[in-house]
Design an enzyme around this catalytic site. Structure first.
Site, PDB file in Angstrom:
ATOM      1  N   GLN A   7       0.810  -1.214   0.000  1.00  0.00           N
ATOM      2  CA  GLN A   7       0.000   0.000   0.000  1.00  0.00           C
ATOM      3  C   GLN A   7       0.840   1.259   0.000  1.00  0.00           C
ATOM      4  OE1 GLN A   7      -1.425   0.830   4.393  1.00  0.00           O
ATOM      5  NE2 GLN A   7      -1.580  -1.384   3.998  1.00  0.00           N
ATOM      6  N   HIS A  16       0.104   5.864   0.621  1.00  0.00           N
ATOM      7  CA  HIS A  16      -0.824   6.889   1.057  1.00  0.00           C
ATOM      8  C   HIS A  16      -0.638   8.151   0.212  1.00  0.00           C
ATOM      9  CE1 HIS A  16      -1.354   4.133   4.310  1.00  0.00           C
ATOM     10  NE2 HIS A  16      -0.144   4.330   4.788  1.00  0.00           N
ATOM     11  N   GLU A  28       3.259   8.728   8.339  1.00  0.00           N
ATOM     12  CA  GLU A  28       3.196   7.903   9.541  1.00  0.00           C
ATOM     13  C   GLU A  28       4.582   7.509  10.022  1.00  0.00           C
ATOM     14  OE1 GLU A  28       0.685   4.839   7.886  1.00  0.00           O
ATOM     15  OE2 GLU A  28       2.344   3.434   7.772  1.00  0.00           O
ATOM     16  N   HIS A  62       4.753   0.354   0.646  1.00  0.00           N
ATOM     17  CA  HIS A  62       5.240  -0.420   1.786  1.00  0.00           C
ATOM     18  C   HIS A  62       4.257  -1.526   2.147  1.00  0.00           C
ATOM     19  CE1 HIS A  62       2.570   2.651   3.537  1.00  0.00           C
ATOM     20  NE2 HIS A  62       2.360   1.800   4.527  1.00  0.00           N
ATOM     21  N   ARG A  93      -4.177   0.435  -2.203  1.00  0.00           N
ATOM     22  CA  ARG A  93      -3.559  -0.881  -2.157  1.00  0.00           C
ATOM     23  C   ARG A  93      -3.057  -1.313  -3.524  1.00  0.00           C
ATOM     24  NH1 ARG A  93      -8.084  -0.770   0.965  1.00  0.00           N
ATOM     25  NH2 ARG A  93      -7.728  -1.041   3.195  1.00  0.00           N
TER      26      ARG A  93
END
Length: 408
Positions: free
Chosen positions: A97, A99, A134, A264, A283
């Site tokens: 996936q 982001h 993140e 990642h 994804r």
């Protein structure tokens, strides 16, 4: 200041023991528990434990944004908590996936709204308007795939597997600049017809088996990972994509920071994640869930990234270890109470006047704020409103606290 009851998320890749044992509950659980959310995301807010019963942190913020968030955070991010704290427990690999950036998330959310796709629909890519940088910090040994590996080493890996079917793709990488070569190869694999994948993926798995049996060590971890993914997801293009990513092993306390567009997949382990308050995931495979290849290709960053560039620098300031990241939404540190500090009241370093989420991962400590005092034990978390800091700590045993605040 109040104790927080986190929201448990159950996904197939989660653990039946890790989060339950971390929070002092009976294990194994009936279903795999994958994530424990401490935050105010509309999809699953945490709850404050008050004298009048439980209150949603999301509702508390709406009722008193200035007192809870502080003027600085309110001016920058509005009446929402800009970060989300999670405990993540992976017994099996997560999906491959990435982001989106803030601009991509806002545009994608508006586009899917216009198309009338419900926010809760399984085919929805953008569930909010935020990007999702993140930081993950390992609580034990943690394994991950993250960031496109420098091309020269990827070519070395592919040649080491000695799979004739990979030879054309080695040439595809070598004939272009690194980022363009990676884009071309990843796009070729992710869009390949299934009959082609049904030939190439088994050939790569056979190459990985032969490499492991040879006793060679240099790419042993990469070969084993490809085999594990191939067993769980036969014929999945994500198995091939794993050849292109850094294979990372984290020790307790080590972290990785993932910005927008970073491809990642977390493989195994337990860690603390702090991120922008978003649930946007695009994804690319290794999952039965919705995969939107064109949208994933639109957001991916194909710039090769050495593993070391994914590991955030840390700075020690007394009892506090600070993980430095560029994310404006959050700042993360670990407070450690040990040695001569035990049994004494200690002032936690005051970074700014924003809100804090404290998560105890080892030991036990009494936390004093302006309005109240509570005890945090392993697996428990507390919400400290902006107008309730600073905090003081007293611990009788070695104790570790993760602290998440708004970025400075």
């Amino acid at each position: 200041m109040h104790l927080l009851r986190g929201a448990v998320r159950t996904y197939a890749w989660g653990s039946r023991t890790a989060i339950a044992e971390f929070t002092g509950r009976k294990s194994p659980t009936a279903h795999p528990e994958a994530e424990l959310w401490f935050g105010a995301h509309p999809g699953d807010p945490a709850f404050l434990q008050t004298d009048d019963g439980e209150e949603s942190l999301l509702e508390v913020l709406h009722e008193d944004p200035e007192g809870q968030l502080g003027n600085v955070a309110l001016a920058r991010f509005g009446d929402t908590l800009p970060f989300l704290v999670k405990v993540l427990a992976a017994d099996e690999p997560l999906s491959l996936q990435a982001h989106p950036s803030a601009e991509q998330a806002a545009e994608g959310y508006a586009r899917e709204d216009k198309l009338g796709i419900p926010v809760t629909a399984p085919t929805r890519n953008y569930r909010d308007r935020s990007h999702k940088p993140e930081l993950l910090v390992a609580l034990g040994p943690f394994e991950a795939l993250a960031g496109f590996r420098p091309v020269a080493r990827t070519v070395e890996l592919m040649r080491a597997l000695a799979v004739t079917d990979l030879d054309p793709y080695v040439g595809l990488l070598a004939d272009q600049s690194d980022a363009d070569g990676l884009r071309a190869l990843f796009t070729t694999w992710i869009t390949a017809p299934q009959p082609d994948l049904d030939v190439l993926v088994p050939a790569v798995l056979d190459g990985a088996i032969h490499y492991i049996r040879s006793g060679k060590k240099k790419f042993a971890a990469e070969a084993k990972t490809v085999l594990e993914l191939g067993e769980r997801y036969p014929g999945d293009a994500g198995v091939l994509a794993a050849l292109l990513l850094n294979r990372i092993s984290l020790k307790p306390g080590e972290g990785i920071y993932l910005g927008a567009g970073n491809l990642h997949a977390y493989l195994h382990g337990v860690g603390v994640e702090v991120m922008a308050n978003s649930d946007n995931v695009l994804r690319g495979g290794l999952t039965p869930k919705h995969v939107d290849v064109p949208e994933l290709l639109r957001v991916l960053d194909f710039t090769p990234t050495p593993e070391g560039d994914l590991r955030p620098e840390t700075v020690t300031d007394g009892m506090e270890l600070i993980y430095q990241t560029p994310a404006p939404e959050f700042a993360v540190s670990v407070l450690t109470i040990e040695g001569e500090q035990l049994g004494h009241e200690i002032d936690a370093p005051a970074r700014h006047d924003g809100p804090q989420i404290l998560l105890c991962t080892e030991g036990s400590t009494v936390v004093h704020a302006k309005s109240s005092t509570l005890t945090l034990e392993r697996g428990s978390a507390a919400w400290v409103a902006a107008d309730d800091g600073p905090i003081r700590l007293v611990a009788a045993q070695p104790t570790t606290l993760f602290r998440a605040t708004v970025g400075i």
